[in-house]
Design an enzyme around this catalytic site. Structure first.
Site, PDB file in Angstrom:
ATOM      1  N   ARG A   1     -52.003  74.595   5.847  1.00  0.00           N
ATOM      2  CA  ARG A   1     -52.225  74.534   4.392  1.00  0.00           C
ATOM      3  C   ARG A   1     -53.666  74.075   4.178  1.00  0.00           C
ATOM      4  O   ARG A   1     -53.918  72.957   3.762  1.00  0.00           O
ATOM      5  CB  ARG A   1     -51.233  73.578   3.734  1.00  0.00           C
TER       6      ARG A   1
ATOM      7  N   ASP B   1     -49.029  62.492   3.322  1.00  0.00           N
ATOM      8  CA  ASP B   1     -48.929  63.943   3.427  1.00  0.00           C
ATOM      9  C   ASP B   1     -50.106  64.599   2.728  1.00  0.00           C
ATOM     10  O   ASP B   1     -50.684  64.032   1.794  1.00  0.00           O
ATOM     11  CB  ASP B   1     -47.623  64.433   2.803  1.00  0.00           C
ATOM     12  N   ASP B   2     -50.432  65.816   3.155  1.00  0.00           N
ATOM     13  CA  ASP B   2     -51.562  66.500   2.535  1.00  0.00           C
ATOM     14  C   ASP B   2     -51.271  66.931   1.101  1.00  0.00           C
ATOM     15  O   ASP B   2     -52.197  67.213   0.333  1.00  0.00           O
ATOM     16  CB  ASP B   2     -51.985  67.711   3.372  1.00  0.00           C
TER      17      ASP B   2
ATOM     18  N   GLU C   1     -38.631  61.788  10.995  1.00  0.00           N
ATOM     19  CA  GLU C   1     -39.558  60.827  11.607  1.00  0.00           C
ATOM     20  C   GLU C   1     -39.775  59.621  10.713  1.00  0.00           C
ATOM     21  O   GLU C   1     -39.970  58.486  11.189  1.00  0.00           O
ATOM     22  CB  GLU C   1     -40.886  61.518  11.940  1.00  0.00           C
ATOM     23  N   ASP C   2     -39.722  59.820   9.383  1.00  0.00           N
ATOM     24  CA  ASP C   2     -39.887  58.691   8.462  1.00  0.00           C
ATOM     25  C   ASP C   2     -38.674  57.766   8.518  1.00  0.00           C
ATOM     26  O   ASP C   2     -38.810  56.538   8.427  1.00  0.00           O
ATOM     27  CB  ASP C   2     -40.128  59.191   7.037  1.00  0.00           C
TER      28      ASP C   2
END
Length: 968
Positions: free
Chosen positions: A721, A793-794, A881-882
């Site tokens: 992205r 996050d991006d 993962e969080d």
């Protein structure tokens, strides 16, 4: 005056006339007036209108009609006049258009001037803000200079490594006997510099065999693997600090002890007296014994599970558990859950008393030892004292047991035969049995299971010790149903540790039954550094009659705390041979005050080739939502590392974590008293208002708080992205206290060559990953030089003031996750399991790491210490993962995360569809939660019912003051 009189007289005459006129006449006159006056008025108005229009030349319809009727006016003149009127009309219209155009141009010019004025105002405000920012930065730079001049910015570095050589061995005066050895009399510190790294040389069992019988194959292979993988191991004996020789577990009991002693002296690095040697007798079965009982071990340290009090040298020798688990690796499979707190049975015991020799023969044996001076007066005194106390308690419950009066003076060993003493001990053991049976009969509702006779095979230990009932699965099944497990110490009080006792402790903490050790003289494994009181209950045998009352007083919180700590001890120190060896070496290293080796940082390979220079975008003009100055723009400031190299703490051994390595920094550093920053400990501190405090302006000029100034690193995970990523990086321009941006490039394809990377004032490091894994987000990369990490996050859009507020909150809660989107775990009543829930709720237990601060210490634990099965599950689902990080931090701290601001979700217009909107995303997270609970043995997550906002949020303040943050 004459006019006024005349008017007055006429008024009076008129009034008199009205009084004589009849009403009918008056009405008639009024009607005539009302009819005639309008007619006359209409006539005159019509004539006046016609004459006026003719006289003034107005071209009305009446005039045109009059012209048409006039024979003297030609049609050509009329046409000419009409054309003339049209031209006049067109001319007027043109003039009106020109005027309108002129008006529009003037309005446009006015609007342009207004826009220019607003632009100038904005530039003026922006310039003033930059000027204030520059002043603040200069002020901060002056403070840094003052710190340097005062030498308050001293950076601690690892000392130069100093290694010994064989020639460094010094003379040590021998002790009176090898049994009197201590560290200060028998250990050669000259070979163990504090900067040596604690090199350990292991005599390979393939080359050095000290016994006639072979070593147990499992012990031999697992110990070799443990030493080969240990960071302290060295293959160079010349630089070694200590030397380890593996003696047991022996499969047969037919050793020639004189031959063993001779072989020890022939070891190449024995140095004549065995200094700095560890003699490792690691048990694997039930029959291990003290093979050094008749061996002169010199200055060597003995490490085994079986010790008698006369041979154990506290602070020198080490008691270790037997190796009953796996060779290495995670051991969570097959373990029961820690809940419920209270199981089917409150207290259980399964065993059979061992009596191998007649007490007369055993008495004669001890009598001969006493005559030879092998039995210490302290041992004899302890035995007699315990006999007296136990008889006063346990004996009173049985009429057939002899009673010793409380005022009776204890007789010495010389005044009574040892045979009678041993009979008293047997009576005491019988009294314990009777007390337990009485407890079971009177309080059957509490659930007791006592079996003092093994129906089948038994595993016999030492004399006067309770044997283990076989088979093992029966014991394990009973322990899984037990809240507490009773462990009765050997009747022979000289036995302070035995293999069977250690096996019982091992099995109890493994299966979650809290050990109740009856016998306060028993020594537990690694007891120099493990706080066993947090995992077991140890009582003197004289408390047997009060045992039921004691264990009934435990509340569920205490029961689960003890059981959890026992599980931590099992996982860290008992579950595998590797853990036992690693713990043994860590205990000796800590005893010598040598720092642990530093933990490994993860390499950060750049995604760009060495010859490729990425394009840069200098025209970054991202307008931040907050206009306030949020802090100074600083040069990169890495966090100080390894400041506690020689500050040893029991914490590393008694909480989940890694005792094998030292960390560059941890979140558990002690907080200084408030006045310390003004009296001698001012290094790096930036108090608000220089200590006087203040509102918004002073607040934003300094970090304040209880810790020195520091910065944070942003770690941003991205996958194909690029446009979204570029916007996310550009928004970070001008962010205070930002050290570096680390982009984790999870895509297999490299970035496009024509991609322009924004210049934001700090380094942007793009890491090439080996595979697409969400675990890459939490790797402890070596380019991360700060304690604080902002994982983002991006597609998460955070304002600068939100980021700064989150950073300030994290600084005061360094051991916790501090973030923005909150979630919680919900109980599924239908399936008795856990569910992941993202609905709006007044409770939360997780903070998503798509926008959260955490300490780099947890990145090390996530990547190197957390069970591998959790990371594998994250890769399997490409999810969770969080959740894994939240589980880990809550497991270590037993605290919930902290949510800041009101944000619950993030919106990213134009971004591709996120995985989190799919139903499978939630199903996978449900499965992850229950799988993680199975690994930990319980649900580590804790609820919290509050979020954090700034101090002056929604507080009315004077107009000349600023709030901490305008919108937070």
């Amino acid at each position: 005056m004459a006019f006024s009189d005349e008017y007055h007289s006429r008024k009076i005459s008129f009034q008199r006339w009205l009084t004589h006129v009849k009403l009918s006449r008056l009405i008639g006159i009024l009607l005539v007036i009302l009819i005639i006056v309008p007619l006359i008025a209409h006539y005159y108005i019509s004539n006046i209108g016609s004459d006026g229009l003719e006289g003034e030349g107005h071209r009305t319809r009446s005039k045109l009609d009059h012209i048409e009727d006039s024979p003297s006016l030609k049609s050509s003149d009329l046409k000419f006049r009409i054309e003339e009127l049209r031209r006049i009309k067109a001319s007027v219209n043109n003039e009106l258009r020109d005027l309108e155009n002129t008006r529009q141009k003037l309005n446009a010019e006015i609007s342009g001037y207004n826009s220019h004025i607003e632009k100038l105002k904005h530039e003026y405000e922006s310039t003033n803000k930059d000027l204030d920012q520059l002043k603040l930065t200069m002020q901060n730079t002056r403070l840094e200079q003052e710190d340097v001049l005062k030498r308050n910015m001293l950076e601690m570095q690892l000392p130069h490594r100093i290694l010994p050589s064989l020639e460094d061995s010094i003379h040590i005066d021998p002790p009176k006997a090898h049994t009197a050895c201590a560290m200060h009399t028998c250990f050669d510190y000259s070979r163990c510099s504090i900067s040596s790294g604690f090199p350990v040389y292991f005599y390979s069992p393939l080359d050095y065999t000290l016994t006639k019988t072979p070593l147990h194959p499992f012990i031999k292979s697992s110990v070799m693997n443990a030493f080969n993988s240990n960071p302290h191991s060295t293959f160079d004996p010349h630089i070694a600090c200590i030397y380890v020789i593996l003696i047991g577990d022996l499969e047969k009991d037919n050793e020639d002890y004189s031959l063993l002693e001779e072989k020890l002296k022939n070891l190449p690095y024995w140095h004549g007296d065995g200094r700095n040697h560890l003699l490792l007798n690691l048990a694997h079965g039930h029959t291990s014994r003290d093979i050094f009982e008749h061996v002169n071990t010199g200055r060597a340290m003995i490490v085994q599970s079986t010790f008698i009090s006369s041979r154990f040298r506290a602070g020198f020798d080490v008691i270790i558990p037997p190796s009953l688990g796996i060779s290495h690796g995670d051991s969570w499979e097959g373990l029961p859950m820690l809940v419920p707190a209270r199981r089917q049975y409150l207290l259980t015991f399964l065993g059979e008393y061992n009596q191998l020799k007649s007490f007369t023969n055993k008495a004669e044996e001890f009598q001969s030892q006493g005559a030879a001076g092998k039995t210490s007066p302290r041992q004899q005194s302890v035995q007699n004292d315990l006999i007296f106390r136990l008889k006063n308690n346990a004996g009173n419950n049985d009429q057939n047991q002899p009673i010793i009066n409380s005022n009776r003076k204890l007789l010495s060993t010389n005044e009574r035969t040892l045979n009678n003493d041993f009979r008293e001990l047997i009576n005491l053991e019988n009294g314990i049995v009777e007390a337990l049976k009485n407890m079971q009969s009177k309080h059957s509702q509490d659930g007791f299971y006592f079996d003092f006779k093994c129906n089948g095979d038994v595993s016999v230990g030492l004399n006067a010790e309770w044997a283990l009932c076989l088979p093992e699965p029966k014991r394990h099944e009973l322990l899984e149903k037990s809240t507490f497990s009773l462990i009765i110490a050997p009747t022979n009080y000289s036995i302070i540790s035995s293999v069977l006792t250690q096996i019982r402790i091992f099995e109890a903490i493994k299966y979650g039954a809290i050990p109740i050790i009856l016998g306060d003289y028993i020594q537990l494994p690694f007891n120099d550094y493990l706080l066993w009181k947090d995992a077991v209950v140890q009582l003197p045998k004289s408390r047997i009659t009060e045992l039921h009352f004691i264990i009934r007083s435990f509340i569920d919180n205490d029961i689960l705390a003890l059981r959890r700590q026992g599980r931590i001890f099992y996982d860290s120190f008992f579950s595998s041979t590797k853990n036992i060896i690693d713990t043994l070496l860590a205990v000796f290293r800590t005893r010598l005050q040598i720092p642990a080796p530093p933990i490994r940082d993860e390499p950060s390979p750049n995604v760009f080739n060495a010859s490729f220079v990425p394009l840069r975008d200098e025209n970054v003009d991202i307008q931040t939502e907050a206009d306030d100055i949020l802090g100074p723009i600083e040069s990169p400031l890495p966090s100080l590392t390894y400041r506690q190299n020689f500050t040893f703490s029991y914490r590393v051994f008694n909480q989940p974590g890694d005792y094998r390595h030292s960390f560059p920094f941890t979140p558990f550093i002690p907080v200084l008293p408030a006045e310390a920053k003004f009296k001698g400990s001012s290094r790096g501190f930036r108090p608000i208002g220089k200590g006087a405090g203040g509102a918004g302006k002073e607040f934003n000029e300094a970090l304040g708080g209880n810790f020195p100034r520091e910065q944070f690193t942003i770690v941003m995970l991205t996958y194909e992205r690029e446009a979204v990523l570029m916007n996310a990086i550009a928004r970070l321009k001008g962010l205070p206290h930002l050290n570096r941006v680390v982009v984790v490039w999870n895509s297999p394809k490299p970035p496009a060559e024509d991609l322009r990377w924004p210049i934001i004032g700090v380094d942007v490091h793009v890491i090439r990953t080996e595979k697409n894994s969400l675990n890459n987000r939490f790797l402890p990369y070596d380019v991360i030089e700060t304690e604080a990490i902002l994982s983002i996050d991006d597609d998460a859009h955070l304002r600068h003031d939100e980021i700064m507020f989150g950073f300030r909150v994290w600084r005061e809660n360094r051991e916790r996750i501090v973030g923005f989107p909150g979630r919680f775990h919900a109980w599924d009543l239908d399936h008795d399991s856990w569910l992941y829930n993202s609905n709006y709720s007044c409770e939360l237990s997780m903070v998503l790491t798509g926008a959260a601060f955490f300490h780099k210490y947890y990145a090390y634990l996530y990547s190197y210490v957390m069970p591998q099965a959790i990371r594998d599950k994250v890769d399997e689902y490409v999810n969770c993962e969080d959740l894994a990080l939240n589980f880990l931090v809550s497991h270590i701290t037993r605290q919930p995360p902290i949510k800041v601001t009101s944000r619950w979700t993030f919106r990213c217009p134009g971004c591709p569809k996120a995985l989190s909107v799919e139903d499978s995303h939630f199903h996978e997270r449900h499965k992850c939660m229950n799988f993680f609970v199975k690994i930990y043995g319980y649900m580590p997550l804790l609820y919290t019912q509050f979020r954090v906002d700034s101090v002056l949020f929604k507080t009315r303040i004077p107009h000349d003051k600023q709030k901490c943050f305008k919108f937070i």
